[in-house]
Scaffold this motif. Structure first.
Motif, PDB file in Angstrom:
ATOM      1  N   ASN A  64      -5.917  -4.482   4.599  1.00 37.82           N
ATOM      2  CA  ASN A  64      -5.527  -4.101   3.238  1.00 37.82           C
ATOM      3  C   ASN A  64      -6.027  -2.730   2.807  1.00 37.82           C
ATOM      4  O   ASN A  64      -5.796  -2.316   1.671  1.00 37.82           O
ATOM      5  CB  ASN A  64      -5.999  -5.150   2.231  1.00 37.82           C
ATOM      6  N   ALA A  65      -6.697  -2.002   3.700  1.00 42.16           N
ATOM      7  CA  ALA A  65      -7.243  -0.707   3.295  1.00 42.16           C
ATOM      8  C   ALA A  65      -7.291   0.252   4.469  1.00 42.16           C
ATOM      9  O   ALA A  65      -7.271  -0.150   5.631  1.00 42.16           O
ATOM     10  CB  ALA A  65      -8.645  -0.889   2.715  1.00 42.16           C
ATOM     11  N   MET A  66      -7.352   1.547   4.144  1.00 46.00           N
ATOM     12  CA  MET A  66      -7.607   2.588   5.126  1.00 46.00           C
ATOM     13  C   MET A  66      -8.289   3.731   4.394  1.00 46.00           C
ATOM     14  O   MET A  66      -7.679   4.391   3.548  1.00 46.00           O
ATOM     15  CB  MET A  66      -6.323   3.095   5.780  1.00 46.00           C
ATOM     16  N   GLY A  67      -9.562   3.930   4.673  1.00 44.56           N
ATOM     17  CA  GLY A  67     -10.303   4.941   3.937  1.00 44.56           C
ATOM     18  C   GLY A  67     -10.334   4.584   2.461  1.00 44.56           C
ATOM     19  O   GLY A  67     -10.725   3.490   2.072  1.00 44.56           O
ATOM     20  N   SER A  68      -9.870   5.498   1.618  1.00 46.22           N
ATOM     21  CA  SER A  68      -9.832   5.246   0.179  1.00 46.22           C
ATOM     22  C   SER A  68      -8.531   4.575  -0.256  1.00 46.22           C
ATOM     23  O   SER A  68      -8.372   4.233  -1.427  1.00 46.22           O
ATOM     24  CB  SER A  68     -10.003   6.561  -0.588  1.00 46.22           C
ATOM     25  N   ASP A  69      -7.592   4.386   0.674  1.00 46.11           N
ATOM     26  CA  ASP A  69      -6.330   3.729   0.350  1.00 46.11           C
ATOM     27  C   ASP A  69      -6.528   2.216   0.261  1.00 46.11           C
ATOM     28  O   ASP A  69      -7.319   1.630   1.013  1.00 46.11           O
ATOM     29  CB  ASP A  69      -5.274   4.022   1.415  1.00 46.11           C
ATOM     30  N   LEU A  70      -5.782   1.590  -0.648  1.00 42.51           N
ATOM     31  CA  LEU A  70      -5.855   0.147  -0.827  1.00 42.51           C
ATOM     32  C   LEU A  70      -4.452  -0.360  -1.125  1.00 42.51           C
ATOM     33  O   LEU A  70      -3.751   0.198  -1.972  1.00 42.51           O
ATOM     34  CB  LEU A  70      -6.802  -0.203  -1.977  1.00 42.51           C
ATOM     35  N   TYR A  71      -4.037  -1.427  -0.428  1.00 41.56           N
ATOM     36  CA  TYR A  71      -2.661  -1.903  -0.494  1.00 41.56           C
ATOM     37  C   TYR A  71      -2.578  -3.214  -1.272  1.00 41.56           C
ATOM     38  O   TYR A  71      -3.266  -4.190  -0.964  1.00 41.56           O
ATOM     39  CB  TYR A  71      -2.097  -2.068   0.913  1.00 41.56           C
ATOM     40  N   ALA A  72      -1.705  -3.236  -2.281  1.00 40.18           N
ATOM     41  CA  ALA A  72      -1.648  -4.351  -3.221  1.00 40.18           C
ATOM     42  C   ALA A  72      -1.207  -5.660  -2.574  1.00 40.18           C
ATOM     43  O   ALA A  72      -1.844  -6.700  -2.760  1.00 40.18           O
ATOM     44  CB  ALA A  72      -0.709  -3.997  -4.375  1.00 40.18           C
ATOM     45  N   SER A 127       1.265  -1.440 -16.997  1.00 33.61           N
ATOM     46  CA  SER A 127       2.502  -2.224 -17.051  1.00 33.61           C
ATOM     47  C   SER A 127       2.312  -3.651 -16.554  1.00 33.61           C
ATOM     48  O   SER A 127       3.166  -4.512 -16.773  1.00 33.61           O
ATOM     49  CB  SER A 127       3.578  -1.555 -16.195  1.00 33.61           C
ATOM     50  N   GLY A 128       1.209  -3.899 -15.856  1.00 30.88           N
ATOM     51  CA  GLY A 128       0.972  -5.198 -15.239  1.00 30.88           C
ATOM     52  C   GLY A 128       1.215  -5.195 -13.742  1.00 30.88           C
ATOM     53  O   GLY A 128       0.841  -6.140 -13.040  1.00 30.88           O
ATOM     54  N   GLN A 129       1.834  -4.152 -13.221  1.00 31.45           N
ATOM     55  CA  GLN A 129       2.142  -4.052 -11.794  1.00 31.45           C
ATOM     56  C   GLN A 129       0.881  -3.882 -10.958  1.00 31.45           C
ATOM     57  O   GLN A 129      -0.023  -3.130 -11.317  1.00 31.45           O
ATOM     58  CB  GLN A 129       3.060  -2.856 -11.540  1.00 31.45           C
ATOM     59  N   PHE A 130       0.821  -4.575  -9.825  1.00 28.03           N
ATOM     60  CA  PHE A 130      -0.191  -4.319  -8.806  1.00 28.03           C
ATOM     61  C   PHE A 130       0.393  -3.259  -7.877  1.00 28.03           C
ATOM     62  O   PHE A 130       1.355  -3.517  -7.157  1.00 28.03           O
ATOM     63  CB  PHE A 130      -0.523  -5.597  -8.034  1.00 28.03           C
ATOM     64  N   LYS A 131      -0.181  -2.068  -7.887  1.00 30.85           N
ATOM     65  CA  LYS A 131       0.408  -0.919  -7.212  1.00 30.85           C
ATOM     66  C   LYS A 131      -0.510  -0.387  -6.126  1.00 30.85           C
ATOM     67  O   LYS A 131      -1.728  -0.313  -6.306  1.00 30.85           O
ATOM     68  CB  LYS A 131       0.685   0.184  -8.241  1.00 30.85           C
ATOM     69  N   ASP A 132       0.077  -0.013  -4.986  1.00 28.08           N
ATOM     70  CA  ASP A 132      -0.702   0.572  -3.899  1.00 28.08           C
ATOM     71  C   ASP A 132      -1.423   1.831  -4.364  1.00 28.08           C
ATOM     72  O   ASP A 132      -0.875   2.638  -5.127  1.00 28.08           O
ATOM     73  CB  ASP A 132       0.208   0.955  -2.727  1.00 28.08           C
ATOM     74  N   LYS A 133      -2.624   2.002  -3.874  1.00 29.03           N
ATOM     75  CA  LYS A 133      -3.354   3.252  -4.050  1.00 29.03           C
ATOM     76  C   LYS A 133      -3.371   3.925  -2.690  1.00 29.03           C
ATOM     77  O   LYS A 133      -4.157   3.570  -1.812  1.00 29.03           O
ATOM     78  CB  LYS A 133      -4.786   2.976  -4.528  1.00 29.03           C
ATOM     79  N   SER A 138      -8.242  -3.861  -9.611  1.00 30.81           N
ATOM     80  CA  SER A 138      -8.405  -2.405  -9.654  1.00 30.81           C
ATOM     81  C   SER A 138      -7.086  -1.678  -9.413  1.00 30.81           C
ATOM     82  O   SER A 138      -6.956  -0.498  -9.747  1.00 30.81           O
ATOM     83  CB  SER A 138      -9.440  -1.960  -8.611  1.00 30.81           C
ATOM     84  N   LEU A 139      -6.118  -2.377  -8.832  1.00 29.36           N
ATOM     85  CA  LEU A 139      -4.817  -1.782  -8.548  1.00 29.36           C
ATOM     86  C   LEU A 139      -3.803  -2.029  -9.662  1.00 29.36           C
ATOM     87  O   LEU A 139      -2.688  -1.501  -9.613  1.00 29.36           O
ATOM     88  CB  LEU A 139      -4.260  -2.353  -7.233  1.00 29.36           C
ATOM     89  N   GLN A 140      -4.184  -2.823 -10.664  1.00 31.33           N
ATOM     90  CA  GLN A 140      -3.224  -3.166 -11.713  1.00 31.33           C
ATOM     91  C   GLN A 140      -3.017  -1.999 -12.673  1.00 31.33           C
ATOM     92  O   GLN A 140      -3.968  -1.369 -13.142  1.00 31.33           O
ATOM     93  CB  GLN A 140      -3.679  -4.404 -12.484  1.00 31.33           C
ATOM     94  N   GLN A 141      -1.758  -1.735 -12.973  1.00 26.84           N
ATOM     95  CA  GLN A 141      -1.367  -0.669 -13.883  1.00 26.84           C
ATOM     96  C   GLN A 141      -1.232  -1.216 -15.307  1.00 26.84           C
ATOM     97  O   GLN A 141      -1.165  -2.428 -15.514  1.00 26.84           O
ATOM     98  CB  GLN A 141      -0.034  -0.069 -13.433  1.00 26.84           C
TER      99      GLN A 141
END
Length: 415
Positions: A100-108, A139-145, A134-137
């Motif tokens: 679910n992650a790579m470095g600082s990237d995080l996938y919802a 709008s309510g969306q869980f979005k990839d960082k 932490s990924l929630q916008q």
């Protein structure tokens, strides 16, 4: 006399006329398809892969954490194979950060799936819940960082809603955002961008999430109506993104959705379709209990005879099909059951009657398959607004994250 019995994967009607002095015995390959024997196939495949499944891209092999999770959840739903499930769960937990992650990237979507997985297994899950929030916008969306774009979708959003509900922290904003993805025909779209085109896979997950949240009977009813409209006469569900004919994955997920929506007749038809694709005693032992992706895949394995072996689509379809056969939703799924899984009992049956000295067969028997369909071209696709070239070319960089989950549809198209 007309009797109906399971023959291969289809429902075969055996019409017999004028048989005297004989009683018909079940064929040696006959066995009742069920989730338990599918578990036997999955545990053997997991063990052969080092307690996990893998996928390949660019000539290299990568751990497929998403598919491994699907297999573990399938074994939990079937209440079998818990030794193998435990080893696979330990493998996923040890390597979760590579999924679910790579470095600082995080996938919802991967984070949401890990959250539900950990909850089902009784493993620590608060960290995944925190990552998801932490990924929630707004709008309510869980979005990839991610520096490579956003691949979040309705399936991941639905799993996030279910996971937070299981955690005892219902998220109204996430549910409200999910409801906004429902199209006018009742189905839910897979991608958050562009025109609202309903997707059966996304719709099945959305139904589970809305049922988990409670209070959304109208939306669930419309979604179930959309799925019922996609159900063919043989019970299968068509996923347009995967091809023009029914497949086991989508149909199994729909069976759970139909059950939650209070449509047992549609659920029963869907389960029968999935069961009709299970490899029986006429296949090599290594395949028995597994479930083919579709009719073409089943027939292709049948044509190979003794040379047939398990392929990637067999592992993917079986992992999701089991949940449909059991009808178990993610909200109530828990680990537990028998340590091992039962294999198909394939011994030759004893005759059920004794022929008379003068008995002769004066009729003929015919068999007609009623579970047929043209092939599925693909079994998944990429969605989202990210850089698809990175998904294809950068698999090594993300440790297989972009290829990792059949259930999350973040894989390359397979032909």
């Amino acid at each position: 006399m007309t009797t109906t019995r399971r023959a291969g994967a289809g429902l075969a009607t055996i019409a017999c006329a004028g048989l005297t002095g004989f009683a018909l015995a079940a064929p040696a390959g006959a066995a009742t398809p069920d989730a338990g024997t599918a578990g036997s196939f999955l545990t053997a495949q997991l063990a052969a892969g080092g307690d996990h499944f893998s996928t390949s891209a660019g000539g290299q092999s990568y751990p497929d954490y998403g598919l491994t999770i699907d297999a573990v959840l399938a074994l939990d739903a079937a209440r079998v194979g818990q030794q193998g499930a435990g080893r696979a769960a330990a493998y996923v937990s040890k390597n979760a950060a590579s999924y679910n992650a790579m470095g600082s990237d995080l996938y919802a979507a991967a984070t949401a799936k890990l959250l539900v997985f950990a909850q089902v297994q009784g493993l620590p899950s608060a960290g995944y819940a925190g990552q998801l929030r932490s990924l929630q916008q707004p709008s309510g969306q869980f979005k990839d960082k991610s520096a490579y774009g956003d691949y979040s979708n309705t399936i991941g959003q639905s799993l996030g809603v279910i996971g937070l509900q299981r955690a005892g922290t219902p998220n109204a904003a996430a549910t409200a955002f999910l409801l906004k993805q429902q199209c006018t025909d009742g189905g839910f779209r897979i991608s958050f961008a562009g025109a609202c085109t309903s997707d059966p896979d996304a719709t099945t997950y959305a139904v589970q999430a809305l049922a988990a949240s409670g209070g959304h009977a109208a939306a669930i009813g419309k979604a179930a109506g959309f799925l019922a409209g996609k159900q063919t006469a043989n019970g299968g569900i068509i996923e347009p993104a995967a091809g023009p004919t029914p497949n086991a994955n989508t149909t199994a997920l729909a069976a759970v959705a139909f059950t939650l929506a209070g449509n047992p007749a549609a659920a029963a038809k869907a389960k029968a379709f999935v069961a009709g694709l299970q490899y029986d005693c006429s296949f090599p032992a290594a395949l028995r209990g597994g479930i083919a992706y579709d009719r073409k895949a089943f027939d292709a394995q049948k044509a190979k005879g003794k040379a047939s072996t398990a392929i990637d689509s067999d592992r993917r379809s079986t992992s999701q099909a089991v949940l449909g056969l059991t009808g178990t939703p993610y909200l109530t799924l828990t680990a537990g059951g028998s340590a091992s899984a039962p294999s198909l009992a394939c011994g030759a049956p004893a005759p059920t009657g004794t022929p008379s000295a003068t008995g002769t067969a004066t009729g003929t028997a015919t068999a007609t398959s009623t579970t047929t369909g043209p092939p599925i071209i693909t079994d998944g696709g990429t969605t989202g607004t990210g850089n698809s070239a990175f998904v294809v070319g950068g698999a090594a960089a993300v440790g297989g994250v972009a290829l990792a989950s059949a259930g999350l549809r973040r894989r390359l198209r397979r032909r």
